[in-house]
Design a protein around this motif. Structure first.
Motif, PDB file in Angstrom:
ATOM      1  N   THR A 189       0.968  -1.091  -0.002  1.00  0.00           N
ATOM      2  CA  THR A 189      -0.112  -0.098   0.001  1.00  0.00           C
ATOM      3  C   THR A 189       0.700   1.215  -0.147  1.00  0.00           C
ATOM      4  O   THR A 189       0.444   2.401  -0.744  1.00  0.00           O
ATOM      5  N   ALA A 190       1.940   1.189   0.991  1.00  0.00           N
ATOM      6  CA  ALA A 190       2.965   2.429   0.699  1.00  0.00           C
ATOM      7  C   ALA A 190       4.115   2.418  -0.269  1.00  0.00           C
ATOM      8  O   ALA A 190       4.374   3.363  -0.838  1.00  0.00           O
ATOM      9  N   GLU A 191       4.477   1.227  -0.573  1.00  0.00           N
ATOM     10  CA  GLU A 191       5.534   1.175  -1.648  1.00  0.00           C
ATOM     11  C   GLU A 191       5.096   1.776  -2.765  1.00  0.00           C
ATOM     12  O   GLU A 191       6.042   2.559  -3.642  1.00  0.00           O
ATOM     13  N   VAL A 192       3.886   1.588  -3.134  1.00  0.00           N
ATOM     14  CA  VAL A 192       3.438   2.232  -4.550  1.00  0.00           C
ATOM     15  C   VAL A 192       3.643   3.558  -4.761  1.00  0.00           C
ATOM     16  O   VAL A 192       3.871   4.352  -5.604  1.00  0.00           O
ATOM     17  N   VAL A 193       3.364   4.353  -3.566  1.00  0.00           N
ATOM     18  CA  VAL A 193       3.398   5.757  -3.492  1.00  0.00           C
ATOM     19  C   VAL A 193       4.745   6.361  -3.893  1.00  0.00           C
ATOM     20  O   VAL A 193       5.150   7.287  -4.332  1.00  0.00           O
ATOM     21  N   ARG A 194       5.782   5.362  -2.919  1.00  0.00           N
ATOM     22  CA  ARG A 194       7.326   5.906  -3.222  1.00  0.00           C
ATOM     23  C   ARG A 194       7.693   5.564  -4.646  1.00  0.00           C
ATOM     24  O   ARG A 194       8.673   6.180  -5.205  1.00  0.00           O
ATOM     25  N   TYR A 195       6.977   4.636  -5.608  1.00  0.00           N
ATOM     26  CA  TYR A 195       7.398   4.202  -6.847  1.00  0.00           C
ATOM     27  C   TYR A 195       7.342   5.579  -7.652  1.00  0.00           C
ATOM     28  O   TYR A 195       7.857   5.724  -8.792  1.00  0.00           O
ATOM     29  N   LEU A 196       6.341   6.390  -7.169  1.00  0.00           N
ATOM     30  CA  LEU A 196       5.876   7.746  -7.992  1.00  0.00           C
ATOM     31  C   LEU A 196       6.620   8.753  -7.485  1.00  0.00           C
ATOM     32  O   LEU A 196       6.496   9.968  -7.777  1.00  0.00           O
ATOM     33  N   GLY A 197       7.487   8.580  -6.533  1.00  0.00           N
ATOM     34  CA  GLY A 197       8.180   9.881  -6.004  1.00  0.00           C
ATOM     35  C   GLY A 197       7.562  10.740  -4.898  1.00  0.00           C
ATOM     36  O   GLY A 197       8.134  11.522  -4.443  1.00  0.00           O
ATOM     37  N   ALA A 198       6.383  10.035  -4.556  1.00  0.00           N
ATOM     38  CA  ALA A 198       5.698  10.773  -3.541  1.00  0.00           C
ATOM     39  C   ALA A 198       5.539  10.180  -2.039  1.00  0.00           C
ATOM     40  O   ALA A 198       6.619   8.940  -2.248  1.00  0.00           O
ATOM     41  N   HIS A 199       5.033  10.880  -1.122  1.00  0.00           N
ATOM     42  CA  HIS A 199       5.265  10.246   0.155  1.00  0.00           C
ATOM     43  C   HIS A 199       4.087   9.532   0.726  1.00  0.00           C
ATOM     44  O   HIS A 199       3.231  10.525   0.989  1.00  0.00           O
ATOM     45  N   PRO A 200       4.457   8.356   1.417  1.00  0.00           N
ATOM     46  CA  PRO A 200       3.147   7.900   2.173  1.00  0.00           C
ATOM     47  C   PRO A 200       3.281   8.626   3.460  1.00  0.00           C
ATOM     48  O   PRO A 200       4.121   8.688   4.211  1.00  0.00           O
ATOM     49  N   VAL A 201       1.989   9.183   3.880  1.00  0.00           N
ATOM     50  CA  VAL A 201       1.907   9.641   5.176  1.00  0.00           C
ATOM     51  C   VAL A 201       0.976   8.658   5.968  1.00  0.00           C
ATOM     52  O   VAL A 201      -0.094   8.367   5.680  1.00  0.00           O
ATOM     53  N   ILE A 202       1.690   8.006   6.990  1.00  0.00           N
ATOM     54  CA  ILE A 202       1.038   6.818   7.596  1.00  0.00           C
ATOM     55  C   ILE A 202       0.442   7.174   8.754  1.00  0.00           C
ATOM     56  O   ILE A 202       0.950   7.913   9.818  1.00  0.00           O
ATOM     57  N   VAL A 203      -1.114   6.719   9.031  1.00  0.00           N
ATOM     58  CA  VAL A 203      -1.714   7.264  10.304  1.00  0.00           C
ATOM     59  C   VAL A 203      -2.214   5.854  10.924  1.00  0.00           C
ATOM     60  O   VAL A 203      -2.290   4.724  10.457  1.00  0.00           O
ATOM     61  N   ASP A 204      -2.702   6.167  12.135  1.00  0.00           N
ATOM     62  CA  ASP A 204      -3.112   5.059  13.127  1.00  0.00           C
ATOM     63  C   ASP A 204      -4.446   4.831  12.655  1.00  0.00           C
ATOM     64  O   ASP A 204      -5.162   5.377  11.654  1.00  0.00           O
ATOM     65  N   VAL A 205      -4.849   3.782  13.395  1.00  0.00           N
ATOM     66  CA  VAL A 205      -6.340   3.136  12.708  1.00  0.00           C
ATOM     67  C   VAL A 205      -7.491   3.051  13.787  1.00  0.00           C
ATOM     68  O   VAL A 205      -7.090   3.248  14.963  1.00  0.00           O
ATOM     69  N   ASP A 206      -8.485   2.476  13.351  1.00  0.00           N
ATOM     70  CA  ASP A 206      -9.497   2.371  14.563  1.00  0.00           C
ATOM     71  C   ASP A 206      -9.445   1.154  15.507  1.00  0.00           C
ATOM     72  O   ASP A 206      -9.002   0.129  14.847  1.00  0.00           O
ATOM     73  N   PRO A 207      -9.555   1.205  16.629  1.00  0.00           N
ATOM     74  CA  PRO A 207      -9.529   0.291  17.557  1.00  0.00           C
ATOM     75  C   PRO A 207     -10.299  -0.862  17.309  1.00  0.00           C
ATOM     76  O   PRO A 207     -10.152  -1.966  17.904  1.00  0.00           O
ATOM     77  N   VAL A 208     -11.504  -0.695  16.781  1.00  0.00           N
ATOM     78  CA  VAL A 208     -12.339  -1.900  16.608  1.00  0.00           C
ATOM     79  C   VAL A 208     -12.199  -2.697  15.290  1.00  0.00           C
ATOM     80  O   VAL A 208     -12.076  -3.906  15.151  1.00  0.00           O
ATOM     81  N   THR A 209     -12.028  -1.758  14.320  1.00  0.00           N
ATOM     82  CA  THR A 209     -11.918  -2.575  12.927  1.00  0.00           C
ATOM     83  C   THR A 209     -10.668  -2.542  12.426  1.00  0.00           C
ATOM     84  O   THR A 209     -10.413  -3.373  11.168  1.00  0.00           O
ATOM     85  N   PHE A 210      -9.676  -1.713  12.766  1.00  0.00           N
ATOM     86  CA  PHE A 210      -8.399  -1.742  12.590  1.00  0.00           C
ATOM     87  C   PHE A 210      -8.337  -0.891  10.815  1.00  0.00           C
ATOM     88  O   PHE A 210      -7.077  -0.810  10.087  1.00  0.00           O
ATOM     89  N   ASN A 211      -9.255  -0.298  10.682  1.00  0.00           N
ATOM     90  CA  ASN A 211      -9.458   0.350   9.427  1.00  0.00           C
ATOM     91  C   ASN A 211      -8.910   1.768   9.652  1.00  0.00           C
ATOM     92  O   ASN A 211      -9.068   2.316  10.684  1.00  0.00           O
ATOM     93  N   ILE A 212      -8.730   2.471   8.410  1.00  0.00           N
ATOM     94  CA  ILE A 212      -8.353   3.972   8.666  1.00  0.00           C
ATOM     95  C   ILE A 212      -9.451   4.731   9.094  1.00  0.00           C
ATOM     96  O   ILE A 212     -10.629   4.481   9.008  1.00  0.00           O
ATOM     97  N   ARG A 213      -9.201   5.674   9.994  1.00  0.00           N
ATOM     98  CA  ARG A 213     -10.121   6.434  10.734  1.00  0.00           C
ATOM     99  C   ARG A 213     -10.138   8.023   9.939  1.00  0.00           C
ATOM    100  O   ARG A 213      -9.334   8.777   9.772  1.00  0.00           O
ATOM    101  N   PRO A 214     -11.439   8.313   9.537  1.00  0.00           N
ATOM    102  CA  PRO A 214     -11.631   9.674   8.885  1.00  0.00           C
ATOM    103  C   PRO A 214     -10.926  10.785   9.725  1.00  0.00           C
ATOM    104  O   PRO A 214     -10.311  11.696   9.082  1.00  0.00           O
ATOM    105  N   GLU A 215     -11.243  10.609  11.342  1.00  0.00           N
ATOM    106  CA  GLU A 215     -10.538  11.685  11.911  1.00  0.00           C
ATOM    107  C   GLU A 215      -9.170  11.918  11.702  1.00  0.00           C
ATOM    108  O   GLU A 215      -8.411  12.977  11.580  1.00  0.00           O
ATOM    109  N   ALA A 216      -8.371  10.908  11.540  1.00  0.00           N
ATOM    110  CA  ALA A 216      -6.873  10.755  11.456  1.00  0.00           C
ATOM    111  C   ALA A 216      -6.639  11.244  10.112  1.00  0.00           C
ATOM    112  O   ALA A 216      -5.599  11.833   9.957  1.00  0.00           O
ATOM    113  N   ILE A 217      -7.511  11.020   8.979  1.00  0.00           N
ATOM    114  CA  ILE A 217      -7.258  11.470   7.568  1.00  0.00           C
ATOM    115  C   ILE A 217      -7.118  12.959   7.807  1.00  0.00           C
ATOM    116  O   ILE A 217      -6.291  13.595   7.167  1.00  0.00           O
TER     117      ILE A 217
END
Ligand SMILES: *Cc1c(COP(=O)(O)O)cnc(C)c1O
Length: 387
Positions: free
Chosen positions: A89-117
């Motif tokens: 998920t993150a490496e493909v961002v680097r392929y394009l010379g862009a940067h992954p901004v890695i954020v924490d997840v929801d404690p129940v689902t482990f999915n990305i949280r809108p508030e963290a975005i």
């Protein structure tokens, strides 16, 4: 006691239909991208529905790379990704010379949280990559609203989400820009290696098609079957080599026909685990809470509670001694040297993903698992947790 065979953590479910179709491709004389890939793409687009187009690629990683390129991610851009995912998920961002901004997840689902975005958005943010962990959809309404508000693209990593419904709609049909599915060996359907890029946006589809094959404006099969001279082509961009061969698409055609039956079997297995592990010191997988949403059950991730009295690492060793393979999903990105050191990530910034990782075990769940196989898994878990 008779020695029982080792129960793996995952197994592909390949039948005679797949085998015969692969043999047919081999005998046909056309083994690279051709008629079987076209059929698989058409069948897949029809399954997802809602007017999407589908482009077969040789991995989801390749598909995510194409998708990010097609939505315009460029050098220096930022793309928001969850820590609780596979490194692709993150490496493909680097392929394009862009940067992954890695954020924490929801404690129940482990999915990305809108508030963290929201908190992670800067002037450089170009896109968001939600990952539907284990097969349960992210809070897509909120994520789509944030993307609209800030003019951001959404590339869904749907490697676990075949098929996942979100509020009555299949993942792949939501108002994001592109969705990418994986057909890696242990996913809910497989082509050995492979993936599918799905979008309703004609420009994105056109760009992915060209970039999938060297930036050539006509693919080899079009050239082979077309009435205009076969030798002529134009290269319009420095593209990639990401096309799916017909030998792989041959498997996909039949795996797709079985996907709803596979899902039923996975649901049955998950329901039995839920029922027979409920009294143990475990946190069982999150279930969808909205009407019209389901779980694809690519994975059955449990977490050991502190009162289990056994560490995650010891639990997996003991399970292996009892003849059962387990896995861990995921070692979070912020713990991997490339992301941790490259972006100076601290564990304290990812308390949810970090704690989840330390307690998480993925139990075996696959369609070829028999009732007896599952009984062995349940008995082993109960034995290790003293019940
Ligand atoms: C498996 C997986 C991928 C990569 O899929 P490939 O088809 O192996 O490239 C990407 N993201 C997630 C979350 C995955 O689990």
């Amino acid at each position: 006691m008779a020695e029982q065979k080792f129960l793996p953590f995952a197994l592909p479910d390949i039948g005679e239909d797949e085998i015969n179709e692969v043999v047919d491709a081999l005998r046909s004389g056309w083994v690279t991208t051709g008629p079987k890939t076209k059929q698989f793409e058409a069948d897949f687009a029809a399954f997802i529905g809602d007017g999407v187009e589908a482009i077969a690629v040789n991995s989801a990683t390749a598909g995510l790379h194409l998708a990010l390129e097609a939505v315009g991610v460029k050098e220096g851009d930022e793309v928001i990704v969850p820590s609780y995912t596979f490194t692709a998920t993150a490496e493909v961002v680097r392929y394009l010379g862009a940067h992954p901004v890695i954020v924490d997840v929801d404690p129940v689902t482990f999915n990305i949280r809108p508030e963290a975005i929201r908190v992670a958005i800067t002037a450089k943010t170009r896109a968001i990559m939600p990952v539907h962990f284990a097969g349960l959809a992210c809070d897509m309404d909120a994520i789509i609203a944030i993307a609209r508000e800030h003019g951001l693209k959404i590339v869904e990593d749907a490697a676990h989400a075949m098929p996942t419904y979100y509020k009555g709609k299949l993942i792949g049909t939501l108002d994001s820009d592109v969705t990418v599915f994986s057909f890696y060996a242990n996913k809910t359907m497989t082509t050995g290696e492979g993936g599918m890029v799905v979008s309703k946006n004609k420009d994105i589809i056109a760009r992915c098609k060209v970039m999938r094959l060297h930036g050539i404006s006509r693919d080899a099969f079009d050239r082979y079957t077309s009435k205009t001279p076969a030798w002529y082509y134009e290269v319009v961009a420095p593209g990639y080599k990401y096309n799916m061969p017909d030998t792989a698409a041959a498997m996909g055609i039949h795996q797709l026909k079985k996907i709803n039956a596979f899902l039923k079997k996975r649901e049955t297995l998950a329901a039995r685990f839920d029922a027979e592990l409920a009294d143990l010191p475990l946190i069982l997988p999150a279930r969808p809470t909205e009407a019209g949403s389901n779980h694809a059950w690519h994975l059955y991730p449990v977490r050991l509670k502190p009162e289990a009295g056994i560490s995650r690492d010891d639990f997996i060793v003991r399970m292996a001694e009892l003849g059962i393979g387990c896995s861990v999903h995921f070692i979070p990105l912020h713990r991997q040297p490339v992301w941790r050191d490259g972006y100076s990530l601290k564990r304290e910034s990812f308390p949810v993903a970090d704690a989840a990782f330390e307690a998480e075990v993925t139990l075996p769940l696959y369609t070829r698992m028999t009732d007896d196989d599952q009984s062995r898994v349940i008995a082993a878990v109960r034995q290790l947790l003293g019940k």
